[in-house]
Write an enzyme that holds these catalytic residues in place. Structure first.
Site, PDB file in Angstrom:
ATOM      1  N   ASP A  89       0.862  -1.182   0.000  1.00 44.14           N
ATOM      2  CA  ASP A  89       0.000   0.000   0.000  1.00 44.14           C
ATOM      3  C   ASP A  89       0.901   1.235   0.000  1.00 44.14           C
ATOM      4  O   ASP A  89       1.693   1.440   0.930  1.00 44.14           O
ATOM      5  CB  ASP A  89      -0.882  -0.017   1.273  1.00 44.14           C
ATOM      6  CG  ASP A  89      -2.107   0.865   1.138  1.00 44.14           C
ATOM      7  OD1 ASP A  89      -3.151   0.523   1.731  1.00 44.14           O
ATOM      8  OD2 ASP A  89      -2.020   1.894   0.433  1.00 44.14           O
ATOM      9  N   ASP A 140      -2.836   4.904  -2.510  1.00 44.14           N
ATOM     10  CA  ASP A 140      -3.750   5.641  -1.638  1.00 44.14           C
ATOM     11  C   ASP A 140      -4.124   7.003  -2.238  1.00 44.14           C
ATOM     12  O   ASP A 140      -3.239   7.734  -2.698  1.00 44.14           O
ATOM     13  CB  ASP A 140      -3.016   5.864  -0.289  1.00 44.14           C
ATOM     14  CG  ASP A 140      -3.925   6.384   0.787  1.00 44.14           C
ATOM     15  OD1 ASP A 140      -4.879   5.694   1.132  1.00 44.14           O
ATOM     16  OD2 ASP A 140      -3.673   7.493   1.288  1.00 44.14           O
ATOM     17  N   GLU A 181      -6.669   4.126  -5.560  1.00 45.81           N
ATOM     18  CA  GLU A 181      -7.889   4.511  -4.835  1.00 45.81           C
ATOM     19  C   GLU A 181      -8.327   5.859  -5.400  1.00 45.81           C
ATOM     20  O   GLU A 181      -7.575   6.842  -5.313  1.00 45.81           O
ATOM     21  CB  GLU A 181      -7.619   4.638  -3.333  1.00 45.81           C
ATOM     22  CG  GLU A 181      -8.857   5.080  -2.556  1.00 45.81           C
ATOM     23  CD  GLU A 181      -8.553   5.492  -1.136  1.00 45.81           C
ATOM     24  OE1 GLU A 181      -7.441   5.968  -0.874  1.00 45.81           O
ATOM     25  OE2 GLU A 181      -9.429   5.347  -0.263  1.00 45.81           O
ATOM     26  N   HIS A 211     -10.903  -1.381   4.614  1.00 49.49           N
ATOM     27  CA  HIS A 211     -10.603  -0.971   5.999  1.00 49.49           C
ATOM     28  C   HIS A 211     -11.223   0.377   6.362  1.00 49.49           C
ATOM     29  O   HIS A 211     -11.154   0.808   7.514  1.00 49.49           O
ATOM     30  CB  HIS A 211      -9.088  -0.901   6.176  1.00 49.49           C
ATOM     31  CG  HIS A 211      -8.465   0.126   5.285  1.00 49.49           C
ATOM     32  ND1 HIS A 211      -8.426   0.005   3.909  1.00 49.49           N
ATOM     33  CD2 HIS A 211      -7.903   1.311   5.558  1.00 49.49           C
ATOM     34  CE1 HIS A 211      -7.862   1.073   3.393  1.00 49.49           C
ATOM     35  NE2 HIS A 211      -7.541   1.888   4.364  1.00 49.49           N
ATOM     36  N   ASP A 212     -11.836   1.039   5.344  1.00 50.35           N
ATOM     37  CA  ASP A 212     -12.489   2.329   5.605  1.00 50.35           C
ATOM     38  C   ASP A 212     -14.007   2.205   5.613  1.00 50.35           C
ATOM     39  O   ASP A 212     -14.700   3.209   5.862  1.00 50.35           O
ATOM     40  CB  ASP A 212     -12.152   3.336   4.487  1.00 50.35           C
ATOM     41  CG  ASP A 212     -10.698   3.717   4.442  1.00 50.35           C
ATOM     42  OD1 ASP A 212     -10.213   4.011   3.329  1.00 50.35           O
ATOM     43  OD2 ASP A 212     -10.047   3.712   5.500  1.00 50.35           O
TER      44      ASP A 212
HETATM   45  O1  TEU Z   1      -8.767   6.892   2.370  1.00 55.70           O
HETATM   46  C1  TEU Z   1      -9.160   8.018   1.651  1.00 55.70           C
HETATM   47  C2  TEU Z   1     -10.391   8.573   2.183  1.00 55.70           C
HETATM   48  O2  TEU Z   1     -10.760   9.631   1.785  1.00 55.70           O
HETATM   49  C3  TEU Z   1     -11.230   7.804   3.145  1.00 55.70           C
HETATM   50  O3  TEU Z   1     -10.520   7.590   4.312  1.00 55.70           O
HETATM   51  C4  TEU Z   1     -12.427   8.661   3.475  1.00 55.70           C
HETATM   52  O4  TEU Z   1     -11.910   9.791   4.148  1.00 55.70           O
HETATM   53  C5  TEU Z   1     -13.385   7.962   4.340  1.00 55.70           C
HETATM   54  O5  TEU Z   1     -12.684   7.396   5.380  1.00 55.70           O
HETATM   55  C6  TEU Z   1     -14.162   6.953   3.558  1.00 55.70           C
HETATM   56  O6  TEU Z   1     -15.087   6.354   4.422  1.00 55.70           O
HETATM   57  C7  TEU Z   1      -7.377   6.584   2.256  1.00 55.70           C
HETATM   58  C8  TEU Z   1      -7.109   5.388   3.149  1.00 55.70           C
HETATM   59  O7  TEU Z   1      -7.834   4.266   2.650  1.00 55.70           O
HETATM   60  C9  TEU Z   1      -7.531   5.762   4.545  1.00 55.70           C
HETATM   61  O8  TEU Z   1      -7.435   4.650   5.431  1.00 55.70           O
HETATM   62  C10 TEU Z   1      -6.637   6.895   5.012  1.00 55.70           C
HETATM   63  O9  TEU Z   1      -7.102   7.338   6.273  1.00 55.70           O
HETATM   64  C11 TEU Z   1      -6.686   8.076   4.031  1.00 55.70           C
HETATM   65  O10 TEU Z   1      -6.598   7.695   2.669  1.00 55.70           O
HETATM   66  C12 TEU Z   1      -5.497   8.989   4.273  1.00 55.70           C
HETATM   67  O11 TEU Z   1      -4.332   8.305   3.886  1.00 55.70           O
END
Ligand code: TEU
Ligand code: CA
Length: 545
Positions: free
Chosen positions: A102, A203, A245, A319-320
């Site tokens: 990642d 990311d 992403e 994971h989000d």
């Molecule tokens: O996520 C991008 C992001 O915009 C999401 O985290 C969004 O803010 C929200 O959480 C969606 O439900 C990436 C990674 O996947 C995330 O884990 C990181 O926190 C973020 O970028 C910053 O690197």
């Protein structure tokens, strides 16, 4: 010698996503680690996956669980050592499993040596690695708000300037307009290519070409030029998979990102489908019911508009995101049936499926008191919405529905203490339903969700129609049924899903009356689809000689 992968291997592959902190602890500190992943490689090989997307394992102060990187070429000691990482790459490869790293290229941690140096002086050669604006400490350059709340600008007194961060203040944005930054990042990527990784997840890659003076974060004017340079300079080997992403992607942009000529990436994660139950004009915290015809229209568009000219990723979880069986299934009365329906629906589509840890067990969301949560995003939301006067029960309902910690509770391995995840105190509570929902029970149950995924993964490898078939949506106006076909000159698939907990009438099309039923989440089949019933039929096309 690690195996060499051909270009396009990912079109037949299923990629498993691991959140290392929550996968398996082996030293009793309550935090998952690299040796813990090693312990379960045979489990993943049995599931049949082809590669592991490893969430960040680099040196990090963990403000955002590793998405704040302090050294791209070192391992966070709590997870293990570089030797552990090299061992994982080798042992995974022995099982035919590639490791996808990642990469967080949009920003670093504020503890990265580059940022530390950049803050010492405006004349530091690293100052230009980040995005600075002059001003006075009481007035940010503009009113842009960060993804985790608060201003997108933070004042740095040492240099008397504001710096730009789309996420936490501890995650300063890198300045991609600097050729030196881009070359540093390409050099770092080659460091990991030389370690033998199979590819990269990128990311927030559509946010790197930011232009704060025009309040642009996503899809900046130079984005595709940067991605083409990144691909040329860093992803030189054809067998490297790259998945970006891209929260701002639509099919037109995705055709650029995933152009078959390999000029940019292999594919992107787009999020149009997974935002359909966000209130219009609201945030993800403002939940509305999903309208099935919206989902069918969205996924149909992605299937048809990338067919033959791009490539889809396929996912419900990461994971989000909250756990899909709790979000769009029924995690109480029909947990297994609805989880299998969602799996069959997704795995019949064209694209590369991503299976998030625990999805194969139909792990569910969790409802914790606010003081047990860890995620910076939801804790900031709680702070901001309580301060704005939202009733606490509304804020907690939003967090229980959409908080990222729903996906980050420890993997449930067995019915023993802490679900076998740790002998210590888990960094985030284990879901109390682990006694019924765990890998050991799933492996022992031939009708488990695990075995449904295992069969789907095997079917996708066996029949070319999964990779190449043209998509056609049937029953477009139904708000209960999601039915579609995939077709090549030689094969025909029919996927029938009852997306509801109610019995639904459905008669098979004549063309499928004698088709082979490859897979279903029920054992008896009539003209009434049972709650969340899903069926996967296949028929060979015989050509008159
Ligand atoms: O996520 C991008 C992001 O915009 C999401 O985290 C969004 O803010 C929200 O959480 C969606 O439900 C990436 C990674 O996947 C995330 O884990 C990181 O926190 C973020 O970028 C910053 O690197
Ligand atoms: Ca540990």
């Amino acid at each position: 010698m690690l195996q060499k992968r051909e270009r396009g291997w990912w079109k037949k592959a299923v990629i498993y996503q691991i959140y290392p902190k929550s996968f398996q602890d082996t030293n009793g500190d309550g935090i998952g680690d690299l040796p813990g992943i090693l312990q379960h490689l045979d489990y993943l090989a049995e599931l049949g996956i082809d590669a592991i997307w490893l969430c960040p394992v680099y040196a990090s102060p963990q403000v955002d669980n590793g998405y704040d990187i302090a050294d791209y070429e070192d391992i966070w000691p709590v997870l293990g050592t570089m030797e552990d990482m090299e061992n994982l790459i080798r042992e995974a490869d022995r099982r035919g499993i590639g490791i996808i790293m990642d990469l967080v290229l949009n920003h670093t941690s504020n503890q990265h040596r580059w940022f530390q140096a950049a803050c010492t002086s405006r004349d530091s050669p690293y100052h230009d690695y980040y995005v600075w604006r002059d001003g006075t400490p009481d007035t940010p350059p503009n009113d842009m708000m960060a993804c985790f709340g608060g201003s997108m600008w933070t004042w740095e007194p040492h240099v008397q300037q504001w710096y730009f961060h789309q996420f936490a203040p501890e995650q300063p944005d890198l300045n991609w307009d600097s050729p030196a930054v881009r070359q540093e990042l390409y050099h770092m990527i080659r460091f990991w290519v030389d370690k033998g990784v199979a590819g990269f997840r990128l990311d927030v890659i559509d946010q790197i070409a930011k232009d704060p003076d025009r309040k642009i974060t996503g899809n900046g004017p130079k984005l595709h030029a940067y991605l083409r340079e990144l691909s040329r300079e860093a992803f030189r080997e054809e067998g490297l998979v790259s998945v970006g992403e891209a929260w701002g992607a639509d099919p037109e942009r995705a055709r650029l990102y995933s152009a078959p000529d390999g000029s940019e990436l292999s594919m992107v994660f787009q999020f149009q489908h997974i935002c359909l139950d966000n209130a219009p004009g609201g945030e993800k915290w403002d939940v509305i019911p999903l309208k099935l015809t919206d989902l069918k229209r969205c996924l149909s568009r992605w299937q048809t508009e990338l067919h033959g000219c791009g490539w889809n990723s396929l996912f419900w979880n990461n994971h989000d995101l909250p756990r899909i069986v709790s979000r769009w299934g029924d995690d109480r009365r029909y947990r297994v049936e609805s989880a299998k329906m969602l799996a069959i629906l997704l795995y019949g589509l064209e694209g590369t499926p991503y299976l998030y840890q625990g999805e194969e067990l139909a792990m569910t969301n969790i409802q914790l008191p606010i003081d047990q949560y860890q995620d910076v995003e939801l804790l900031n939301l709680y702070r901001d919405r309580i301060a704005a006067g939202y009733p606490e029960e509304d804020v907690m309902r939003s967090i229980w529905a959409r908080g990222r910690d729903n996906a980050r509770t420890p993997m449930q391995w067995n019915a023993g203490p802490n679900a076998g995840f740790t002998e210590g105190t888990p960094w985030l509570p284990v879901n109390p339903n682990y006694r019924e929902i765990n890998a050991e029970a799933a492996l022992a149950d031939p009708n488990s969700v695990f075995h449904c995924y295992q069969k789907l993964i095997a079917l996708r490898k066996r029949y070319p129609v999964f990779q190449d078939g043209t998509f056609t949506l049937l029953e477009p106006d139904s708000e209960s049924l999601f039915v579609y076909t995939r077709e090549t000159a030689d094969e025909l698939l029919l996927v029938v899903c009852n997306f509801t907990g109610n019995p639904e009438p459905y008669s098979l099309p004549d063309a499928f009356q004698r088709a082979e039923l490859l897979l279903s989440n029920y054992t008896t089949h009539t003209d009434i689809l049972q709650p969340y019933e899903a069926r996967l039929y296949r028929k060979e096309e015989y050509h008159a000689i």
